[in-house]
Write a protein that holds these residues in place. Structure first.
Motif, mmCIF file in Angstrom:
data_model
loop_
_atom_site.group_PDB
_atom_site.id
_atom_site.type_symbol
_atom_site.label_atom_id
_atom_site.label_comp_id
_atom_site.label_asym_id
_atom_site.label_seq_id
_atom_site.Cartn_x
_atom_site.Cartn_y
_atom_site.Cartn_z
ATOM 1 N N LEU A 187 0.820 -1.204 0.000
ATOM 2 C CA LEU A 187 0.000 0.000 0.000
ATOM 3 C C LEU A 187 0.859 1.262 0.000
ATOM 4 N N GLY A 188 1.958 1.220 0.719
ATOM 5 C CA GLY A 188 2.891 2.351 0.690
ATOM 6 C C GLY A 188 3.490 2.550 -0.694
ATOM 7 N N GLY A 189 3.783 1.451 -1.368
ATOM 8 C CA GLY A 189 4.288 1.536 -2.733
ATOM 9 C C GLY A 189 3.272 2.149 -3.679
ATOM 10 N N LEU A 190 2.003 1.798 -3.488
ATOM 11 C CA LEU A 190 0.951 2.393 -4.321
ATOM 12 C C LEU A 190 0.790 3.882 -4.041
ATOM 13 N N LEU A 191 0.985 4.275 -2.805
ATOM 14 C CA LEU A 191 0.941 5.689 -2.452
ATOM 15 C C LEU A 191 2.052 6.456 -3.173
ATOM 16 N N VAL A 192 3.251 5.896 -3.154
ATOM 17 C CA VAL A 192 4.385 6.524 -3.840
ATOM 18 C C VAL A 192 4.157 6.520 -5.351
ATOM 19 N N MET A 193 3.599 5.421 -5.882
ATOM 20 C CA MET A 193 3.345 5.340 -7.312
ATOM 21 C C MET A 193 2.324 6.385 -7.759
ATOM 22 N N GLY A 194 1.265 6.583 -6.984
ATOM 23 C CA GLY A 194 0.277 7.599 -7.322
ATOM 24 C C GLY A 194 0.880 8.988 -7.333
ATOM 25 N N ALA A 247 -7.829 3.561 -3.634
ATOM 26 C CA ALA A 247 -8.063 4.765 -2.834
ATOM 27 C C ALA A 247 -6.740 5.478 -2.517
ATOM 28 N N LEU A 248 -5.726 4.735 -2.127
ATOM 29 C CA LEU A 248 -4.440 5.365 -1.828
ATOM 30 C C LEU A 248 -3.795 5.936 -3.084
ATOM 31 N N ILE A 287 -2.338 12.303 -24.081
ATOM 32 C CA ILE A 287 -2.858 10.939 -24.243
ATOM 33 C C ILE A 287 -1.961 9.952 -23.511
ATOM 34 N N ALA A 288 -0.659 10.109 -23.631
ATOM 35 C CA ALA A 288 0.272 9.202 -22.946
ATOM 36 C C ALA A 288 0.128 9.300 -21.430
ATOM 37 N N VAL A 289 -0.042 10.496 -20.915
ATOM 38 C CA VAL A 289 -0.171 10.692 -19.468
ATOM 39 C C VAL A 289 -1.497 10.117 -18.963
ATOM 40 N N VAL A 290 -2.574 10.296 -19.708
ATOM 41 C CA VAL A 290 -3.867 9.735 -19.305
ATOM 42 C C VAL A 290 -3.804 8.213 -19.316
ATOM 43 N N VAL A 291 -3.165 7.643 -20.323
ATOM 44 C CA VAL A 291 -3.003 6.182 -20.371
ATOM 45 C C VAL A 291 -2.141 5.704 -19.207
ATOM 46 N N MET A 292 -1.105 6.445 -18.870
ATOM 47 C CA MET A 292 -0.248 6.090 -17.730
ATOM 48 C C MET A 292 -1.047 6.134 -16.427
ATOM 49 N N THR A 293 -1.887 7.145 -16.264
ATOM 50 C CA THR A 293 -2.719 7.246 -15.065
ATOM 51 C C THR A 293 -3.709 6.093 -14.992
ATOM 52 N N PHE A 294 -4.322 5.764 -16.123
ATOM 53 C CA PHE A 294 -5.260 4.637 -16.184
ATOM 54 C C PHE A 294 -4.575 3.325 -15.830
ATOM 55 N N THR A 295 -3.397 3.101 -16.393
ATOM 56 C CA THR A 295 -2.662 1.866 -16.127
ATOM 57 C C THR A 295 -2.260 1.758 -14.662
ATOM 58 N N GLY A 296 -1.834 2.857 -14.071
ATOM 59 C CA GLY A 296 -1.487 2.847 -12.653
ATOM 60 C C GLY A 296 -2.694 2.554 -11.776
ATOM 61 N N ALA A 297 -3.838 3.144 -12.112
ATOM 62 C CA ALA A 297 -5.058 2.890 -11.339
ATOM 63 C C ALA A 297 -5.505 1.443 -11.481
ATOM 64 N N LEU A 298 -5.408 0.912 -12.686
ATOM 65 C CA LEU A 298 -5.778 -0.486 -12.918
ATOM 66 C C LEU A 298 -4.866 -1.422 -12.130
ATOM 67 N N PHE A 299 -3.578 -1.136 -12.122
ATOM 68 C CA PHE A 299 -2.636 -1.935 -11.355
ATOM 69 C C PHE A 299 -2.934 -1.851 -9.859
ATOM 70 N N ALA A 300 -3.226 -0.657 -9.374
ATOM 71 C CA ALA A 300 -3.516 -0.480 -7.947
ATOM 72 C C ALA A 300 -4.753 -1.272 -7.538
ATOM 73 N N ARG A 301 -5.786 -1.238 -8.365
ATOM 74 C CA ARG A 301 -7.012 -1.971 -8.031
ATOM 75 C C ARG A 301 -6.805 -3.474 -8.144
ATOM 76 N N ALA A 302 -6.031 -3.912 -9.110
ATOM 77 C CA ALA A 302 -5.787 -5.344 -9.258
ATOM 78 C C ALA A 302 -4.928 -5.883 -8.114
#
Length: 117
Positions: A8-15, A58-59, A35-50
């Motif tokens: 969870l701390g890693g996800l906080l730093v990643m966000g 949430a973090l 577009i690249a930044v939005v895709v990067m944000t989407f991929t990070g959120a998907l990884f965090a939820r998975a």
């Protein structure tokens, strides 16, 4: 327990890192950079939820929102990193929509049916 806390701390730093990178680089190449930044944000959120389900998302999204808010403020000389134009609004609204899209995605599409209770 320690493994989950470190994750969870890693996800906080990643966000926070994705928000900082996105805010600083969304204007690099007009519209392709956004577009690249939005895709990067989407991929990070998907990884965090998975990885850590709702707590991870949430973090991640909380850290993303706080860093973007802080970097969107006017600097000492009056300069801003997120300008109120098409690129700035596309970055902010597109990235926020990407996080919301991940939050509305059914769990079985992210983890598979055998991992969903």
């Amino acid at each position: 327990m320690m493994r989950r806390a470190l994750g969870l701390g890693g996800l906080l730093v990643m966000g926070a890192a994705i928000a900082a990178i996105g805010t600083l680089s969304h204007r690099t190449y007009p519209f392709y950079g956004v577009i690249a930044v939005v895709v990067m944000t989407f991929t990070g959120a998907l990884f965090a939820r998975a990885w850590h389900d709702w707590a991870g998302l949430a973090l991640y999204s909380g850290a993303w929102a706080i860093v973007v808010f802080l970097l969107a403020q006017a600097g000492p000389g009056g300069s801003v990193l997120i300008v109120e134009d098409a690129l700035g609004y596309t970055y902010l609204l597109g990235s926020a929509a990407a996080i919301v899209l991940v939050s509305f995605t059914p769990s079985f599409l992210i983890k598979g049916r055998e991992h969903v209770a």
